[in-house]
Motif scaffolding. Structure first.
Motif, mmCIF file in Angstrom:
data_model
loop_
_atom_site.group_PDB
_atom_site.id
_atom_site.type_symbol
_atom_site.label_atom_id
_atom_site.label_comp_id
_atom_site.label_asym_id
_atom_site.label_seq_id
_atom_site.Cartn_x
_atom_site.Cartn_y
_atom_site.Cartn_z
ATOM 1 N N VAL A 126 0.800 -1.229 0.000
ATOM 2 C CA VAL A 126 0.000 0.000 0.000
ATOM 3 C C VAL A 126 0.829 1.274 0.000
ATOM 4 O O VAL A 126 0.394 2.302 -0.539
ATOM 5 N N SER A 163 -1.832 -6.008 3.116
ATOM 6 C CA SER A 163 -1.424 -4.621 2.881
ATOM 7 C C SER A 163 0.022 -4.454 2.440
ATOM 8 O O SER A 163 0.293 -3.745 1.465
ATOM 9 N N SER A 164 0.959 -5.097 3.126
ATOM 10 C CA SER A 164 2.350 -4.638 3.006
ATOM 11 C C SER A 164 3.374 -5.723 3.296
ATOM 12 O O SER A 164 3.087 -6.708 3.986
ATOM 13 N N ALA A 168 0.525 -1.140 7.134
ATOM 14 C CA ALA A 168 -0.918 -0.962 7.272
ATOM 15 C C ALA A 168 -1.235 0.267 8.129
ATOM 16 O O ALA A 168 -0.611 0.505 9.156
ATOM 17 N N THR A 203 -5.796 2.757 5.103
ATOM 18 C CA THR A 203 -5.587 1.815 3.998
ATOM 19 C C THR A 203 -6.350 0.509 4.217
ATOM 20 O O THR A 203 -6.888 -0.058 3.272
ATOM 21 N N MET A 204 -6.445 0.061 5.458
ATOM 22 C CA MET A 204 -7.168 -1.183 5.706
ATOM 23 C C MET A 204 -8.667 -1.003 5.498
ATOM 24 O O MET A 204 -9.356 -1.925 5.079
ATOM 25 N N ALA A 221 -3.750 -7.250 7.647
ATOM 26 C CA ALA A 221 -2.989 -6.029 7.902
ATOM 27 C C ALA A 221 -1.577 -6.417 8.311
ATOM 28 O O ALA A 221 -1.398 -7.240 9.210
#
Length: 248
Positions: free
Chosen positions: A139, A174-175, A189, A193-194, A208
């Motif tokens: 993200v 997310s990441s 996260a 964004t979540m 996340a």
């Protein structure tokens, strides 16, 4: 709610990233496995080379903690063939869950068919082998519009090509936690964004990862619809809940 069952306790550093010896790095993995057994985490997320060690320790402890590993980590820009080959090796090692880094750079360039093929082939391989598959979208490298679009794209590919039960075994994550940002901006996260991922990827599962280090943040993530949390602070999160209500 027992928060331990939301946690993917994570250690993914190489010896170069950690700036320690191979023995010291392996000891960190051993410590993580022992901690996971004690606190009954859902899963440990480790490099594939450590899976045999983890399997042995978990078996000896009669533990039901799952083992996850990462594919094409952390850049995500390898070919689909390369990703599948790496994934097949992890499957042979008996990893339970595979977290693929999506080729987000190709996505940003508009190479949508590449991403569709990647999601399709990687999901197919994992589901055929009874594995959970997670797609890391990174993200911190994406705009709000791109987070929405790639979340919707992954959902579309999965729901179009697989039955509804597949949604329970496919995550949008997310990441990596390794992305280098400028001006010290979050690289993992965030609640914002979540929320975007949850709104646009459901009914797929949501993970996340990156930056979730305390019980309060973890709880907020779960309230947003997050199904799993990847963290290197799992013990701190569980200990906080234990102190609050004796559940972990």
């Amino acid at each position: 709610m027992k928060i331990n069952q939301y946690l993917d306790a994570t250690y993914l550093k190489t010896i170069n990233q950690a700036n320690i010896s191979e023995d010291e790095n392996q000891q960190k993995v051993i410590d993580l496995i022992r901690e996971a057994i004690l606190y009954h985490y859902k899963l440990i997320m480790i490099r594939a080379k450590h899976i045999p060690l983890a399997k042995k320790m978990l078996l000896e402890a009669n533990s039901d903690v799952l083992i996850g590993t990462v594919i094409d980590f952390p850049e995500g820009n390898s070919s689909i063939k390369s990703k599948l080959e790496e994934a097949k090796k992890a499957i042979l090692l008996e990893a339970d869950e595979l977290d693929f880094v999506v080729n987000y750079k190709a996505f940003k360039k508009g190479e949508i068919e590449v991403i569709k093929s990647e999601i399709l082939e990687c999901t197919k391989l994992c589901l055929e082998n009874s594995k959970v598959v997670k797609f890391i979208i990174e993200v911190a490298a994406l705009s709000t519009e791109e987070i929405i679009a790639i979340s919707q794209l992954i959902k579309e590919v999965v729901l179009t090509n697989f039955d509804e039960t597949a949604a329970k075994r496919v995550f949008v994550k997310s990441s990596t936690g390794f992305f280098k940002t400028i001006d010290n901006k979050p690289n993992g996260a965030t609640l914002e964004t979540m929320k975007l991922i949850s709104e646009n990827a459901k009914p797929l599962q949501i993970k996340a990862a990156g930056g979730v280090r305390d019980y309060g943040t973890a709880l907020k993530m779960i309230c947003l619809g997050v199904n799993r949390i990847g963290t290197s602070s799992a013990k701190e999160i569980c200990t906080k809940q234990e102190n609050n209500n004796s559940e972990y």
